[in-house]
Design an enzyme around this catalytic site. Structure first.
Site, PDB file in Angstrom:
ATOM      1  N   PHE A 145      -8.569 -27.783  45.342  1.00  0.00           N
ATOM      2  CA  PHE A 145      -7.871 -26.303  45.609  1.00  0.00           C
ATOM      3  C   PHE A 145      -7.612 -25.772  44.810  1.00  0.00           C
ATOM      4  O   PHE A 145      -7.215 -26.365  43.412  1.00  0.00           O
ATOM      5  CB  PHE A 145      -7.112 -26.791  46.364  1.00  0.00           C
ATOM      6  CG  PHE A 145      -6.334 -25.349  46.749  1.00  0.00           C
ATOM      7  CD1 PHE A 145      -6.018 -24.445  47.274  1.00  0.00           C
ATOM      8  CD2 PHE A 145      -4.814 -25.097  45.363  1.00  0.00           C
ATOM      9  CE1 PHE A 145      -5.529 -23.042  47.893  1.00  0.00           C
ATOM     10  CE2 PHE A 145      -3.900 -24.303  45.820  1.00  0.00           C
ATOM     11  CZ  PHE A 145      -5.187 -23.483  46.296  1.00  0.00           C
ATOM     12  N   ASP A 230      -8.762 -29.450  35.596  1.00  0.00           N
ATOM     13  CA  ASP A 230      -7.389 -29.138  36.596  1.00  0.00           C
ATOM     14  C   ASP A 230      -6.152 -29.526  36.641  1.00  0.00           C
ATOM     15  O   ASP A 230      -6.528 -30.452  37.409  1.00  0.00           O
ATOM     16  CB  ASP A 230      -8.066 -28.248  37.657  1.00  0.00           C
ATOM     17  CG  ASP A 230      -7.249 -27.420  38.617  1.00  0.00           C
ATOM     18  OD1 ASP A 230      -6.003 -27.237  38.112  1.00  0.00           O
ATOM     19  OD2 ASP A 230      -7.784 -27.248  39.664  1.00  0.00           O
ATOM     20  N   LYS A 259       1.714 -24.349  36.599  1.00  0.00           N
ATOM     21  CA  LYS A 259       3.314 -24.584  37.151  1.00  0.00           C
ATOM     22  C   LYS A 259       3.819 -25.419  36.650  1.00  0.00           C
ATOM     23  O   LYS A 259       5.398 -24.251  35.977  1.00  0.00           O
ATOM     24  CB  LYS A 259       2.347 -25.954  38.740  1.00  0.00           C
ATOM     25  CG  LYS A 259       1.612 -25.258  39.499  1.00  0.00           C
ATOM     26  CD  LYS A 259       1.765 -25.834  40.778  1.00  0.00           C
ATOM     27  CE  LYS A 259       0.698 -25.444  41.520  1.00  0.00           C
ATOM     28  NZ  LYS A 259       0.968 -24.380  42.163  1.00  0.00           N
TER      29      LYS A 259
END
Length: 404
Positions: A145, A230, A259
């Site tokens: 993801f 990531d 984030k």
């Protein structure tokens, strides 16, 4: 509890009436928050065990971050990258130093960071590695993801994220996560990068086998391929280290961050790499109107300074041990498995008992907010400011839900 709510049903109906249904939120309407706790419109309090998918690693409204945002709001919020502002250099320098890299390219969202990494890797492949024009390929992992843009969903193996959004962008090869032999076999002279999550978050906090990340590093080195990590969810203290790669002593060629970098206040993302990689970009070839804006840089610089103390990494490591010990005690008592590192856990609930969604609804009734994924799995990612007592409370409430 849901039937007794006062203002919540109306607010939920309004949200459903006026917004596209691209999410399926729990029927709770939050109006305020502080630290690890949320309060809804009916003044009920909940322990936040999702932390905005790790965007709130430092809790809600951390005083140091709020102070930085307020101070910057009184001075300057946006210039665009057409000019240099006085917060930009400090942010880029301090984040580069935290990552051990030469350069930083600030963006806004995690998906933008991934798109940036893809573009940079392709350009590096053509200009540095010598891949023939239009043939650059990137190896990715099943269960990944990395975001929801059209390019990113093109290499997703989640049909909910991918189906009906074609035609799909070419240039990606998907291999099983954690399988070094498959990874090595997928690399050829057109491969420019390997893009993986050191821990797969959306898939259910899946930790790869020991030795996998060093193996990825070795395979990339042997084939002159970039290793893109990531760390948008796993990085910035979540797992008990600054980066999840640190657990195995691995340094990627590029960190993809987001984030928590925005401190739960503004969207901030970035990629960090050395000059021989990020240096392939020239003016006009990539950009973002809001990327690296003054407000974002002011907040994100304070985030980097919080991480530089090491306090939050230590908290995640120590409290994570307590969390995982408690959760392991529930295996065989409604839980089939527990995975994760630090204050990050994926729990597989016995599907004979309930779905992940049902578990989250029942936890909500007990004042705990969490998120399900992939059927019977739920994820726990509380803010790193959570206390030992609050972790014990979380485990106790989960035990009560599983016991029925």
């Amino acid at each position: 509890m849901v039937d007794d709510m006062l203002r919540t049903p109306g607010a939920v109906r309004d949200a459903e009436r006026w917004t596209a249904h691209n999410y399926h939120p729990l029927p709770v309407v939050i109006s305020s928050a502080e630290g690890a706790w949320l309060t809804d419109v009916d003044n009920r309090r909940y322990l936040d065990c999702l932390a905005g998918y790790s965007a709130l690693n430092f809790g809600h409204r951390h005083p140091q971050l709020i102070a930085a945002a307020r101070a910057q709001l009184d001075k300057l919020t946006l210039t665009s990258r057409a000019f240099i502002h006085d917060q930009f250099a400090d942010f880029c320098r301090e984040l580069a130093e935290l990552c051990g890299k030469d350069l930083v390219l600030p963006m806004n969202t995690g998906a933008e960071a991934v798109e940036t990494a893809i573009k940079v890797a392709r350009k590096w492949g053509y200009q540095v590695k010598g891949v023939p024009a239009g043939q650059a390929n990137i190896v990715v992992a099943e269960g990944n993801f990395h975001g929801r843009t059209t390019t990113i969903v093109s290499f997703s193996t989640d049909e909910d994220a991918r189906a009906d959004f074609g035609p799909y962008t070419p240039g990606f090869t998907v291999v099983p996560y954690g399988d070094l032999d498959a990874l090595a076999a997928a690399i050829d002279e057109t491969t420019v990068a390997v893009l993986i999550e050191p821990i797969q978050g959306e898939q259910g906090v899946v930790v790869p086998p020991a030795g996998y990340l060093p193996g990825v590093r070795r395979v990339c080195d042997e084939n002159n391929v970039l290793f893109l990590a990531d760390e948008i969810q796993s990085g910035l203290g979540r797992t008990g280290e600054t980066f999840a790669c640190d657990h195995e002593g691995v340094t990627p060629d590029m960190y993809l961050l987001g984030k928590a970098l925005g401190g739960g206040i503004v969207p901030v993302s970035a990629v960090a790499a050395n000059a021989d990689v990020l240096g392939v970009l020239k003016p006009g070839q990539h950009g973002s109107t809001f990327g690296g804006n003054p407000l974002a840089c002011a907040v994100a610089t304070e985030v980097v300074r919080l991480l530089a103390t090491g306090e939050f990494q230590r908290r995640s490591a120590e409290l994570g041990e307590r969390l995982h010990a408690g959760l392991r005690g529930l295996v065989g008592k409604g839980l089939l498995a527990v995975r994760g590192r630090g204050l990050w856990a994926g729990l597989d609930i016995d599907p004979a008992l309930m779905t992940g969604r049902q578990a989250c609804e029942r936890l909500m009734e007990r004042g705990i907010l969490a998120k399900d994924t992939h059927g019977s799995t739920i994820r726990l990612a509380p803010p790193l400011v959570i206390t030992a007592e609050e972790i014990d409370h979380l485990v106790a409430q989960l035990a009560a839900v599983l016991a029925g």
